[in-house]
Design a protein around this motif. Sequence first.
Motif, PDB file in Angstrom:
ATOM      1  N   GLY A  76      -6.365  11.582  -4.889  1.00  0.00           N
ATOM      2  CA  GLY A  76      -6.223  10.562  -3.863  1.00  0.00           C
ATOM      3  C   GLY A  76      -5.158  10.572  -2.917  1.00  0.00           C
ATOM      4  O   GLY A  76      -5.626  11.730  -1.860  1.00  0.00           O
ATOM      5  N   LEU A  77      -5.702   9.177  -2.084  1.00  0.00           N
ATOM      6  CA  LEU A  77      -5.218   8.877  -0.846  1.00  0.00           C
ATOM      7  C   LEU A  77      -4.515   7.453  -1.104  1.00  0.00           C
ATOM      8  O   LEU A  77      -3.769   7.420  -1.890  1.00  0.00           O
ATOM      9  CB  LEU A  77      -6.416   7.635  -0.142  1.00  0.00           C
ATOM     10  N   PHE A  78      -3.325   8.195  -0.011  1.00  0.00           N
ATOM     11  CA  PHE A  78      -1.311   7.456  -0.259  1.00  0.00           C
ATOM     12  C   PHE A  78      -2.007   7.136   1.180  1.00  0.00           C
ATOM     13  O   PHE A  78      -1.648   7.695   2.675  1.00  0.00           O
ATOM     14  CB  PHE A  78      -0.475   8.789  -0.644  1.00  0.00           C
ATOM     15  N   CYS A  79      -0.829   5.737   1.062  1.00  0.00           N
ATOM     16  CA  CYS A  79      -0.445   5.292   2.393  1.00  0.00           C
ATOM     17  C   CYS A  79       0.571   4.664   2.378  1.00  0.00           C
ATOM     18  O   CYS A  79       0.501   3.648   1.507  1.00  0.00           O
ATOM     19  CB  CYS A  79      -1.324   4.090   2.874  1.00  0.00           C
ATOM     20  N   ASP A  80       1.359   4.370   3.091  1.00  0.00           N
ATOM     21  CA  ASP A  80       2.972   3.544   2.781  1.00  0.00           C
ATOM     22  C   ASP A  80       2.648   2.759   4.151  1.00  0.00           C
ATOM     23  O   ASP A  80       3.434   2.973   4.710  1.00  0.00           O
ATOM     24  CB  ASP A  80       4.229   5.266   3.134  1.00  0.00           C
ATOM     25  N   CYS A  81       2.298   1.232   3.584  1.00  0.00           N
ATOM     26  CA  CYS A  81       1.819   0.593   4.954  1.00  0.00           C
ATOM     27  C   CYS A  81       1.886  -0.862   4.155  1.00  0.00           C
ATOM     28  O   CYS A  81       1.456  -1.354   3.069  1.00  0.00           O
ATOM     29  CB  CYS A  81       0.646   1.167   5.026  1.00  0.00           C
ATOM     30  N   LYS A  82       2.215  -1.260   5.118  1.00  0.00           N
ATOM     31  CA  LYS A  82       2.337  -2.511   4.233  1.00  0.00           C
ATOM     32  C   LYS A  82       0.821  -3.900   5.426  1.00  0.00           C
ATOM     33  O   LYS A  82       0.277  -3.927   4.088  1.00  0.00           O
ATOM     34  CB  LYS A  82       2.733  -3.679   5.695  1.00  0.00           C
ATOM     35  N   ALA A  83       0.090  -3.620   6.359  1.00  0.00           N
ATOM     36  CA  ALA A  83      -0.899  -3.688   6.779  1.00  0.00           C
ATOM     37  C   ALA A  83      -2.079  -2.901   6.050  1.00  0.00           C
ATOM     38  O   ALA A  83      -3.628  -3.448   5.681  1.00  0.00           O
ATOM     39  CB  ALA A  83      -0.749  -3.585   8.221  1.00  0.00           C
ATOM     40  N   GLY A  84      -2.192  -2.309   4.695  1.00  0.00           N
ATOM     41  CA  GLY A  84      -3.344  -1.767   4.231  1.00  0.00           C
ATOM     42  C   GLY A  84      -4.016  -0.513   5.100  1.00  0.00           C
ATOM     43  O   GLY A  84      -3.841  -0.196   6.126  1.00  0.00           O
ATOM     44  N   VAL A  85      -5.365  -0.435   4.645  1.00  0.00           N
ATOM     45  CA  VAL A  85      -6.667   0.913   5.070  1.00  0.00           C
ATOM     46  C   VAL A  85      -7.632  -0.308   5.577  1.00  0.00           C
ATOM     47  O   VAL A  85      -8.206  -1.116   4.433  1.00  0.00           O
ATOM     48  CB  VAL A  85      -6.435   1.191   4.213  1.00  0.00           C
ATOM     49  N   THR A  86      -7.982   0.175   6.652  1.00  0.00           N
ATOM     50  CA  THR A  86      -9.419  -0.512   6.957  1.00  0.00           C
ATOM     51  C   THR A  86     -10.576   0.185   6.909  1.00  0.00           C
ATOM     52  O   THR A  86     -10.277   1.332   7.213  1.00  0.00           O
ATOM     53  CB  THR A  86      -9.511  -1.078   8.133  1.00  0.00           C
ATOM     54  N   LEU A  87     -11.321   0.129   5.487  1.00  0.00           N
ATOM     55  CA  LEU A  87     -12.674   0.877   5.573  1.00  0.00           C
ATOM     56  C   LEU A  87     -14.523   0.406   6.521  1.00  0.00           C
ATOM     57  O   LEU A  87     -13.721  -0.696   6.082  1.00  0.00           O
ATOM     58  CB  LEU A  87     -13.191   0.857   4.440  1.00  0.00           C
ATOM     59  N   THR A  88     -15.178   0.944   7.645  1.00  0.00           N
ATOM     60  CA  THR A  88     -15.500   0.826   8.524  1.00  0.00           C
ATOM     61  C   THR A  88     -17.041   1.441   7.788  1.00  0.00           C
ATOM     62  O   THR A  88     -16.891   2.062   7.661  1.00  0.00           O
ATOM     63  CB  THR A  88     -15.570   0.384   9.858  1.00  0.00           C
ATOM     64  N   PHE A  89     -18.147   0.606   7.548  1.00  0.00           N
ATOM     65  CA  PHE A  89     -19.080   0.867   7.653  1.00  0.00           C
ATOM     66  C   PHE A  89     -20.316   1.371   8.288  1.00  0.00           C
ATOM     67  O   PHE A  89     -20.058   0.357   9.467  1.00  0.00           O
ATOM     68  CB  PHE A  89     -19.330   0.496   6.162  1.00  0.00           C
TER      69      PHE A  89
END
Length: 185
Positions: A76-89
């Motif tokens: 799976g995916l992991f991110c230690d992030c407060k801002a989150g991850v942006t998915l652009t389509f």
Amino acid sequence: MSLLTLFALAGLTQAQEYTSRADFLSAAGGEITELTFSDQSAGTIITTQYAGTAGVTFGGSSVMVLSTTAFSDRFGLFCDCKAGVTLTFSSPQTALGVEHPGGMLISLLDASGTILSTTALEGGSGTGYFLGVISATAFSSAVLQDTGDNTLAIDTLLLVTPSDRDGDGVADGADCEPDDANIYP
């Protein structure tokens, strides 16, 4: 059916939230692309690897593939992030689903970056959590954030290519042409 109507915030588009994967898949319509991330090596930073095959790029915070028993297929995916991850389509979407351990916040945005809707699901730890959103308005990107400790985990991502049954180039659900006998007999 575990369907919840998303709370309407002033000026935001109506969206429907699903906590059942089966109900989401039944309602989503269109072609489903399932990203399990098991095709990538642990430690790989994900950015454009799925641009050609799934029409999505990952940005914002760095997201890497993690192999752990916290994910149903160990990847799976992991991110230690407060801002989150942006998915652009690469083309507008009307539905997005995420299997995840823990809480999840999904914001859907239009091409100009305006938030169309936001929905959240508080979770615990472990597998089996699902959050799906079907929007009445097509969206160009989505921001995924953790609602707890800012460590976002994504087990599986479900992308839905909207159907265009009348062939006018506008996704079904985003175009309302009740006079089109091919769709609305």
